[in-house]
Every structure is written in C-alpha cells, then in structure tokens.
Design a protein around this motif. Structure first.
Motif, PDB file in Angstrom:
ATOM      1  N   LYS A  18       4.870   2.391 -10.269  1.00 45.27           N
ATOM      2  CA  LYS A  18       4.776   3.827 -10.495  1.00 45.27           C
ATOM      3  C   LYS A  18       4.332   4.547  -9.224  1.00 45.27           C
ATOM      4  O   LYS A  18       4.924   5.558  -8.830  1.00 45.27           O
ATOM      5  N   SER A  19       3.310   4.020  -8.560  1.00 38.78           N
ATOM      6  CA  SER A  19       2.830   4.650  -7.325  1.00 38.78           C
ATOM      7  C   SER A  19       3.873   4.583  -6.222  1.00 38.78           C
ATOM      8  O   SER A  19       4.091   5.559  -5.491  1.00 38.78           O
ATOM      9  N   ASP A  73       2.459  -2.052  -8.072  1.00 38.15           N
ATOM     10  CA  ASP A  73       2.271  -0.795  -8.783  1.00 38.15           C
ATOM     11  C   ASP A  73       3.537   0.040  -8.576  1.00 38.15           C
ATOM     12  O   ASP A  73       3.613   0.886  -7.692  1.00 38.15           O
ATOM     13  N   ASN A  95       4.347   5.432   2.574  1.00 39.45           N
ATOM     14  CA  ASN A  95       4.568   6.858   2.813  1.00 39.45           C
ATOM     15  C   ASN A  95       4.689   7.163   4.314  1.00 39.45           C
ATOM     16  O   ASN A  95       5.552   7.938   4.740  1.00 39.45           O
ATOM     17  N   GLU A 125       6.693   6.997  -7.025  1.00 39.34           N
ATOM     18  CA  GLU A 125       6.307   8.396  -6.826  1.00 39.34           C
ATOM     19  C   GLU A 125       6.370   8.787  -5.351  1.00 39.34           C
ATOM     20  O   GLU A 125       6.770   9.908  -5.011  1.00 39.34           O
ATOM     21  N   VAL A 126       5.973   7.860  -4.471  1.00 41.59           N
ATOM     22  CA  VAL A 126       6.078   8.116  -3.034  1.00 41.59           C
ATOM     23  C   VAL A 126       7.535   8.360  -2.662  1.00 41.59           C
ATOM     24  O   VAL A 126       7.877   9.319  -1.953  1.00 41.59           O
ATOM     25  N   ASP A 161       0.856  -1.181   0.000  1.00 40.40           N
ATOM     26  CA  ASP A 161       0.000   0.000   0.000  1.00 40.40           C
ATOM     27  C   ASP A 161       0.895   1.236   0.000  1.00 40.40           C
ATOM     28  O   ASP A 161       1.629   1.467   0.974  1.00 40.40           O
ATOM     29  N   PRO A 162       0.873   2.047  -1.074  1.00 38.33           N
ATOM     30  CA  PRO A 162       1.733   3.238  -1.123  1.00 38.33           C
ATOM     31  C   PRO A 162       1.515   4.195   0.044  1.00 38.33           C
ATOM     32  O   PRO A 162       2.461   4.856   0.490  1.00 38.33           O
ATOM     33  N   ASP A 163       0.294   4.276   0.551  1.00 40.78           N
ATOM     34  CA  ASP A 163       0.019   5.170   1.683  1.00 40.78           C
ATOM     35  C   ASP A 163       0.723   4.688   2.953  1.00 40.78           C
ATOM     36  O   ASP A 163       1.255   5.498   3.725  1.00 40.78           O
TER      37      ASP A 163
END
Length: 388
Positions: free
Chosen positions: A165-166, A163, A139, A169-170, A134-136
């Motif tokens: 890319k996500s 994913d 983060n 980006e983080v 989970d990118p969140d």
C-alpha cells in the motif's frame, strides 16, 4: 524413492491437488476445442464459457474486474508482459526509466536486465536487512523519466512481505505505474486490488496446488501496455497464443480450495519449525523479517556448514528442501537475495529454505526438525569452516 518422502520446497512448485485434476480432466478429453464466439460450434462455445468463468473466479479473489485479467503460461511470462509491455507503450510517450528491487525473482530481474541492454535505464533499489523496501528511498529514486516500478509482494527466498500500500501510494502520487509479483502470496496473503494501488500484478497456479504452465496478469483498466508477443488475437488481443483451457480451469479450482484455516495451520507449523530449529541449533539465523512474512516460508542460515551439504543429507533422510548455495543452483552465483539484504557469501551458502504446503503435516515438520538438528551437528563436526 523413500517409502515416506517429505516435500518442503513448495515455493518452487506444489503438488497438484486431486480435486484440481478432476476438475481439469473433461477439458482434456471431452471439451477440447479452441474457444470460439457465440456464433461458433457448440464445443468451442462451451470452451469459451468455462474460460471466462475461470477468469471471473480468479478475478473475484483479487477484487478485480474480469476484463482486467489475462491468462499466461505462468509467472515468468506474466512479469515479462508487464515490464516489456509497459516499456513498449511508454518509452516514446514518457521515458525509459524502470525501478525494481535488488531481490526480485529472476522473472523480473532478468527482464529488467534485458531492457537495460536495449537502452532502458534501470535502478536496482536497495532493501534493508529484512528485505523491505523503504518507500521514502523509492520516492527519491523516481524521476520524470520513470515509467514503471516493480516490487514483489513477498520474496521468493526469504518470504518477507512488502508494504504494498505504501509503495503503491508513492507510485500513484508520482504518476508511475506499479507492478507487483504476487506469485508467492496470491491466496496465502490478502491482495485486494480495490484497496491497494497496483496497476499490474503477476499471479500463478503452481504455488497453490494448481497446474504448472498457467498464470495470469492483472492489468488495471486504462493501463498503457503494449502487446509483447506477436501472433493471434487471444486474451482481448493482449496476449497471443492458444488459451490453456484445462490450465485455466485448474487454476480457478485451486483458488477456491485455499482457505483461511489452511493458511493458519501452515503458519502454525512454520512457526514451530522456526522456533525449534533456532532454539536447538546454535549459530542458526532466520533470514527475512521475523513477522512480516508469508505463512509458508522459513529461510535459515546455518553457520559453518554449506546449505548444499544440508540439502543433500536431508534428501538422503527423505526430506526435500532448497538452498541459496551457488553449488546447488543452476547459476554460478550465491543467492542474490541473501547478498541483497547485507549477508556475505558464507551466509548465502549456508542458507536453507523450508516452504510448506497443503499436504504438509505436523508430524512431518517434527521429523524434519529432528533431522535438521542431527544433520547440522554431524556436518559441523567435519566442517573445515570451524565449529561451535
């Protein structure tokens, strides 16, 4: 050995393509010198030229610059260089915190654990039931001391695709370097490093019908990384050791041979195998994401039976597969991947991985499904774990 033996463990290693071998042969017997500069003797110059041509071919597949790729002895060394090299370069400049997912391959996990023993702080990131990060959550785990995040593009056991890319980006937003292990995705799934914010990427030839003992590490221009292994000044002084010219040539040739059509065919056969087994074998569970997965991978748990028993009985019938069972592993622990996605020991012990390759045929997949149905049924009849 059987007259007909079906190999379905292509995630471990693939059979060398004869066309790759033909490309490599001259660099064992005719042009075998150490690569030299233009001022060196002609055989050494020719070796240098073919090494750089091979590097260019592989870099183009990644949409990367030729100067951003160094050759290694394989995916284990590449990941070691990535993690330890960044640790060496940034520990005193920025911090000593590294984040890896709980289900990474051992080349990343054990390297992280080695750094942990040296005083680095390591966060082992949780994944969901499919193996997705989970990118969140990522983060939230990044701190001012974080220097590197390492998340694989696809898992070696269950095939789940992240994913990238996500995730990238983080990392980019936080000013943290991002490494991905693309050992099981390179050429099978797109990896455009101009579009995906990755700073370091591990790739290898042994999973795409190239030679074993050769891999590469993408290092984005400007990335801070120390020279982990001492020795000579090879690979732009970023990796010591004699260059493996035949291996590099074979790696490049293997890259050119993988086609979109081949990947589609492999995925079609993989989907057939999953659909047939899940429909014909009661109490069978697909491990990993149902759609976000590499085309060659199917990992299925069969309740009430040991994966080791299934593997051995399939082998007696002429089929090679692998299992997450501790008994079948060199480790004494069951699959850390199945446990990492929330599975219990029984689910890990009952898991079997089927991975396809270029030389897999629809007839072999059909025959494998027939044998799986029979083997699981027979084993359940004598299983002390219960029956269905």
């Amino acid at each position: 050995m059987f007259e007909k033996y079906t190999y379905l463990d292509n995630a471990s290693i693939t059979r060398l393509d004869e066309r790759v071998w033909e490309e490599m042969k001259p660099y064992f017997f005719d042009i075998y010198a150490i690569p030299t500069s233009e001022s060196g003797y002609s055989m050494g110059v020719e070796a240098r030229e073919v090494l750089e041509k091979s590097r260019e071919t592989i870099a183009q597949k990644l949409n990367a610059q030729t100067s951003e790729l160094i050759f290694t002895s394989g995916f284990t060394e590449s990941s070691n260089i990535a993690l330890k090299g960044v640790a060496m370069a940034l520990e005193k400049k920025k911090g000593n915190h590294i984040i890896v997912s709980k289900i990474e391959d051992y080349s990343v996990l054990n390297t992280a654990q080695s750094l942990e023993k040296q005083g680095f702080q390591v966060t082992y990131l949780e994944v969901d039931e499919y193996g997705l990060v989970d990118p969140d959550i990522l983060n939230d785990q990044i701190t001012p001391e974080t220097i590197l995040v390492s998340i694989q593009q696809a898992n070696q056991e269950i095939g789940t695709l992240q994913d990238l890319k996500s995730v990238g980006e983080v990392c980019n937003d936080k000013g943290v370097l991002f490494h991905t292990d693309a050992t099981h995705t390179f050429t099978r799934t797109p990896l455009d490093l101009e579009k995906i914010p990755v700073d370091l990427a591990t790739i290898s030839a042994h999973t795409i019908h190239g030679p074993s003992g050769i891999g590469a590490l993408y290092i984005k221009r400007g990335t801070s990384i120390g020279k982990w292994m001492d020795g000579g000044f090879q690979e732009s002084n970023r990796r010591a050791g004699l260059e493996n010219i035949p291996g590099a040539v074979g790696f490049a040739k293997a890259v050119t041979l993988v086609t979109t059509e081949e990947n589609h065919l492999i995925q079609k056969m993989r989907d057939y195998l999953i659909d047939r087994i899940l429909s014909e074998v009661p109490k069978s569970i697909l491990n990993g994401h149902p759609t976000k997965r590499v085309p060659q991978n199917a990992n299925i748990t069969f309740e009430y039976v040991e994966g080791e028993s299934i593997t051995l009985h399939l082998d007696m019938r002429g089929f090679a597969v692998s299992t997450g069972s501790a008994c079948f592993s060199r480790s004494l622990d069951p699959s850390h991947v199945i446990l990492g996605i929330g599975g219990d020991h029984e689910r890990a012990h009952g898991s079997v991985r089927f991975t396809l390759g270029r030389f897999t045929t629809p007839e072999e997949i059909n025959a494998a499904c027939d044998s799986v149905v029979t083997v699981v049924e027979n084993l359940r009849k004598i299983s002390p774990l219960g029956n269905v």
